[in-house]
Design a protein around this motif. Structure first.
Motif, PDB file in Angstrom:
ATOM      1  N   LEU A  11       9.274  36.624  40.025  1.00  0.00           N
ATOM      2  CA  LEU A  11       8.239  37.650  40.969  1.00  0.00           C
ATOM      3  C   LEU A  11       7.279  36.812  42.205  1.00  0.00           C
ATOM      4  CD1 LEU A  11       6.443  38.549  37.500  1.00  0.00           C
ATOM      5  CD2 LEU A  11       8.426  39.872  39.429  1.00  0.00           C
ATOM      6  N   SER A  12       7.783  35.670  42.246  1.00  0.00           N
ATOM      7  CA  SER A  12       6.553  34.647  44.047  1.00  0.00           C
ATOM      8  C   SER A  12       5.417  34.575  43.295  1.00  0.00           C
ATOM      9  CB  SER A  12       7.151  35.619  44.265  1.00  0.00           C
ATOM     10  OG  SER A  12       8.860  35.218  45.037  1.00  0.00           O
ATOM     11  N   THR A  13       5.269  34.296  42.338  1.00  0.00           N
ATOM     12  CA  THR A  13       4.471  34.154  41.649  1.00  0.00           C
ATOM     13  C   THR A  13       3.381  33.172  41.744  1.00  0.00           C
ATOM     14  OG1 THR A  13       4.209  35.983  39.424  1.00  0.00           O
ATOM     15  CG2 THR A  13       2.549  33.980  39.687  1.00  0.00           C
ATOM     16  N   GLN A  14       2.203  33.358  42.364  1.00  0.00           N
ATOM     17  CA  GLN A  14       0.709  32.273  43.273  1.00  0.00           C
ATOM     18  C   GLN A  14      -0.337  31.426  41.927  1.00  0.00           C
ATOM     19  OE1 GLN A  14       2.602  29.747  44.978  1.00  0.00           O
ATOM     20  NE2 GLN A  14       3.630  30.862  44.780  1.00  0.00           N
ATOM     21  N   ARG A  15      -0.265  32.633  41.275  1.00  0.00           N
ATOM     22  CA  ARG A  15      -2.018  32.779  41.304  1.00  0.00           C
ATOM     23  C   ARG A  15      -1.241  33.336  39.364  1.00  0.00           C
ATOM     24  NH1 ARG A  15      -4.686  34.341  44.380  1.00  0.00           N
ATOM     25  NH2 ARG A  15      -4.682  36.586  44.376  1.00  0.00           N
ATOM     26  N   VAL A  16      -2.262  33.150  38.038  1.00  0.00           N
ATOM     27  CA  VAL A  16      -1.762  33.741  37.030  1.00  0.00           C
ATOM     28  C   VAL A  16      -3.639  33.960  36.655  1.00  0.00           C
ATOM     29  CG1 VAL A  16       0.584  32.902  36.421  1.00  0.00           C
ATOM     30  CG2 VAL A  16      -1.703  31.005  35.193  1.00  0.00           C
TER      31      VAL A  16
ATOM     32  N   ASP B  99      -0.225  45.229  43.571  1.00  0.00           N
ATOM     33  CA  ASP B  99       0.500  43.916  44.309  1.00  0.00           C
ATOM     34  C   ASP B  99       0.286  43.327  42.973  1.00  0.00           C
ATOM     35  OD1 ASP B  99      -2.133  44.255  44.106  1.00  0.00           O
ATOM     36  OD2 ASP B  99      -3.329  43.061  45.945  1.00  0.00           O
ATOM     37  N   VAL B 100      -0.418  43.157  41.757  1.00  0.00           N
ATOM     38  CA  VAL B 100      -0.257  42.652  40.558  1.00  0.00           C
ATOM     39  C   VAL B 100       1.201  42.617  39.616  1.00  0.00           C
ATOM     40  CG1 VAL B 100      -2.076  41.946  38.699  1.00  0.00           C
ATOM     41  CG2 VAL B 100      -3.106  42.959  40.379  1.00  0.00           C
ATOM     42  N   ASP B 101       1.131  41.875  39.227  1.00  0.00           N
ATOM     43  CA  ASP B 101       2.536  41.803  38.244  1.00  0.00           C
ATOM     44  C   ASP B 101       1.322  41.529  36.132  1.00  0.00           C
ATOM     45  OD1 ASP B 101       5.160  42.034  39.173  1.00  0.00           O
ATOM     46  OD2 ASP B 101       4.461  40.383  40.329  1.00  0.00           O
ATOM     47  N   LEU B 102       1.646  42.159  35.749  1.00  0.00           N
ATOM     48  CA  LEU B 102       1.123  42.752  34.145  1.00  0.00           C
ATOM     49  C   LEU B 102       2.485  41.957  33.014  1.00  0.00           C
ATOM     50  CD1 LEU B 102      -1.073  42.976  31.905  1.00  0.00           C
ATOM     51  CD2 LEU B 102      -0.436  45.468  32.254  1.00  0.00           C
ATOM     52  N   ILE B 103       2.210  41.077  32.626  1.00  0.00           N
ATOM     53  CA  ILE B 103       2.943  40.522  31.770  1.00  0.00           C
ATOM     54  C   ILE B 103       2.515  39.660  30.256  1.00  0.00           C
ATOM     55  CG2 ILE B 103       4.722  38.616  31.240  1.00  0.00           C
ATOM     56  CD1 ILE B 103       4.302  37.788  34.083  1.00  0.00           C
ATOM     57  N   TYR B 104       3.064  40.483  28.946  1.00  0.00           N
ATOM     58  CA  TYR B 104       2.803  40.136  27.991  1.00  0.00           C
ATOM     59  C   TYR B 104       3.560  39.192  27.717  1.00  0.00           C
ATOM     60  CZ  TYR B 104       0.212  45.401  27.464  1.00  0.00           C
ATOM     61  OH  TYR B 104      -0.474  45.393  27.817  1.00  0.00           O
ATOM     62  N   VAL B 105       2.495  38.337  26.430  1.00  0.00           N
ATOM     63  CA  VAL B 105       3.409  37.144  26.276  1.00  0.00           C
ATOM     64  C   VAL B 105       2.916  37.513  24.763  1.00  0.00           C
ATOM     65  CG1 VAL B 105       4.183  34.450  26.154  1.00  0.00           C
ATOM     66  CG2 VAL B 105       3.296  35.829  28.615  1.00  0.00           C
ATOM     67  N   ASN B 106       3.607  37.333  23.530  1.00  0.00           N
ATOM     68  CA  ASN B 106       3.474  36.829  22.521  1.00  0.00           C
ATOM     69  C   ASN B 106       4.241  35.984  21.554  1.00  0.00           C
ATOM     70  OD1 ASN B 106       0.939  39.473  21.338  1.00  0.00           O
ATOM     71  ND2 ASN B 106       2.689  38.566  19.553  1.00  0.00           N
TER      72      ASN B 106
ATOM     73  N   MET C  57       6.654  43.132  43.482  1.00  0.00           N
ATOM     74  CA  MET C  57       6.662  41.703  43.373  1.00  0.00           C
ATOM     75  C   MET C  57       5.070  41.353  44.060  1.00  0.00           C
ATOM     76  SD  MET C  57       9.611  39.663  44.553  1.00  0.00           S
ATOM     77  CE  MET C  57      11.146  39.653  43.757  1.00  0.00           C
ATOM     78  N   SER C  58       4.022  40.909  42.891  1.00  0.00           N
ATOM     79  CA  SER C  58       3.056  40.163  43.758  1.00  0.00           C
ATOM     80  C   SER C  58       2.916  38.975  44.347  1.00  0.00           C
ATOM     81  CB  SER C  58       1.951  41.084  42.999  1.00  0.00           C
ATOM     82  OG  SER C  58       2.025  40.446  41.884  1.00  0.00           O
ATOM     83  N   ASP C  59       1.489  37.914  44.369  1.00  0.00           N
ATOM     84  CA  ASP C  59       1.295  36.741  43.905  1.00  0.00           C
ATOM     85  C   ASP C  59       0.626  36.160  43.046  1.00  0.00           C
ATOM     86  OD1 ASP C  59      -1.124  37.605  44.797  1.00  0.00           O
ATOM     87  OD2 ASP C  59      -1.172  35.509  46.621  1.00  0.00           O
ATOM     88  N   THR C  60       0.204  37.634  42.393  1.00  0.00           N
ATOM     89  CA  THR C  60      -0.376  37.151  41.150  1.00  0.00           C
ATOM     90  C   THR C  60       0.426  38.328  39.961  1.00  0.00           C
ATOM     91  OG1 THR C  60      -2.525  37.565  42.088  1.00  0.00           O
ATOM     92  CG2 THR C  60      -3.169  38.021  40.614  1.00  0.00           C
ATOM     93  N   ALA C  61       0.027  37.529  38.933  1.00  0.00           N
ATOM     94  CA  ALA C  61       0.005  38.130  36.958  1.00  0.00           C
ATOM     95  C   ALA C  61      -1.134  37.769  36.165  1.00  0.00           C
ATOM     96  CB  ALA C  61       1.661  37.214  36.400  1.00  0.00           C
ATOM     97  N   VAL C  62      -0.915  39.021  35.521  1.00  0.00           N
ATOM     98  CA  VAL C  62      -2.227  39.155  34.849  1.00  0.00           C
ATOM     99  C   VAL C  62      -1.169  38.944  32.887  1.00  0.00           C
ATOM    100  CG1 VAL C  62      -3.742  40.805  33.584  1.00  0.00           C
ATOM    101  CG2 VAL C  62      -3.541  40.284  35.795  1.00  0.00           C
ATOM    102  N   LEU C  63      -1.338  37.885  32.735  1.00  0.00           N
ATOM    103  CA  LEU C  63      -1.088  37.495  31.237  1.00  0.00           C
ATOM    104  C   LEU C  63      -1.608  37.904  29.913  1.00  0.00           C
ATOM    105  CD1 LEU C  63       0.770  33.664  31.919  1.00  0.00           C
ATOM    106  CD2 LEU C  63       1.703  36.266  33.201  1.00  0.00           C
ATOM    107  N   VAL C  64      -1.272  39.143  29.270  1.00  0.00           N
ATOM    108  CA  VAL C  64      -2.018  39.115  28.070  1.00  0.00           C
ATOM    109  C   VAL C  64      -1.434  38.239  26.716  1.00  0.00           C
ATOM    110  CG1 VAL C  64      -3.075  41.252  26.315  1.00  0.00           C
ATOM    111  CG2 VAL C  64      -2.252  41.727  29.236  1.00  0.00           C
ATOM    112  N   ILE C  65      -1.820  36.778  25.739  1.00  0.00           N
ATOM    113  CA  ILE C  65      -1.153  36.731  25.035  1.00  0.00           C
ATOM    114  C   ILE C  65      -2.212  36.296  24.156  1.00  0.00           C
ATOM    115  CG2 ILE C  65      -1.249  33.786  24.528  1.00  0.00           C
ATOM    116  CD1 ILE C  65      -1.527  32.933  27.606  1.00  0.00           C
ATOM    117  N   ASP C  66      -0.599  37.083  23.400  1.00  0.00           N
ATOM    118  CA  ASP C  66      -0.538  36.231  21.333  1.00  0.00           C
ATOM    119  C   ASP C  66      -1.840  38.086  21.004  1.00  0.00           C
ATOM    120  OD1 ASP C  66       0.820  34.697  20.910  1.00  0.00           O
ATOM    121  OD2 ASP C  66      -0.465  33.206  21.431  1.00  0.00           O
TER     122      ASP C  66
END
Length: 179
Positions: free
Chosen positions: A111-116, A46-53, A1-10
């Motif tokens: 994930l306790s994300t604070q920042r995207v 310390d970073v979560d990577l999430i694909y959103v499509n 878990m981290s406070d940051t998530a990178v969203l890879v969109i579409d």
């Protein structure tokens, strides 16, 4: 878990749609910086990577189906460098915002994300609407200018200005987002 998530969109896109010819050159411009950001995110605990499509209306499609279709689409060269690897998080969305009718908000909460960090396409559509939905959910928003692609340059710039001024988004370069 981290406070940051990178969203890879579409980014899992077949480029077989009416706006594809306008979008493709702009996606080509972001592939390298986005690939580097994805690699850095994967390498950090310390970073979560999430694909959103978008599921493109196919409610039977699994994430692997969307990835495979994109890899077999018109421009696999734009998909392969940023495609998810094994053990990836993937959220299907049904409209412009990554949050609309998707489990993204719940996942980010777990994930306790604070920042995207919003990356991908299209700046004046899905990125803008996702930024607004992140903002109203009290997430800090970062948009790397060189890791989002537009269809219309003027609208893309206007969307970036709106995200910055109306939503408090921090605009940065992809290489500076995880510092």
């Amino acid at each position: 878990m981290s406070d940051t998530a990178v969203l890879v969109i579409d980014m899992m896109n077949t480029y077989q749609h009416p706006d594809a010819d306008l979008l493709i050159p702009n996606v080509a411009d972001i592939v390298d910086p986005l690939t580097e950001l994805i690699t850095r995110a994967r390498d950090r605990d310390d970073v979560d990577l999430i694909y959103v499509n978008d599921n493109y209306g196919d409610f039977t499609a699994q994430p692997s189906d969307l990835v495979q279709s994109a890899l077999e689409g018109e421009r696999p060269d734009l998909v392969k460098p940023v495609a998810p690897q094994a053990d990836y998080r993937f959220v299907s969305k049904v409209r412009h915002s990554a949050f609309y009718a998707s489990p993204l908000d719940y996942l980010l909460g777990r994930l306790s994300t604070q920042r995207v960090i919003l990356t991908g396409q299209v700046t004046e559509q899905c990125i803008l609407y996702s930024a607004l939905d992140a903002y109203i959910r009290h997430f800090d928003v970062i948009v790397p200018r060189d890791a989002v692609a537009h269809i219309d340059a003027e609208l893309g710039e206007a969307a970036l200005r709106m995200m910055e001024s109306n939503m408090g988004a921090r605009l940065a370069n992809a290489c500076d987002c995880l510092d």
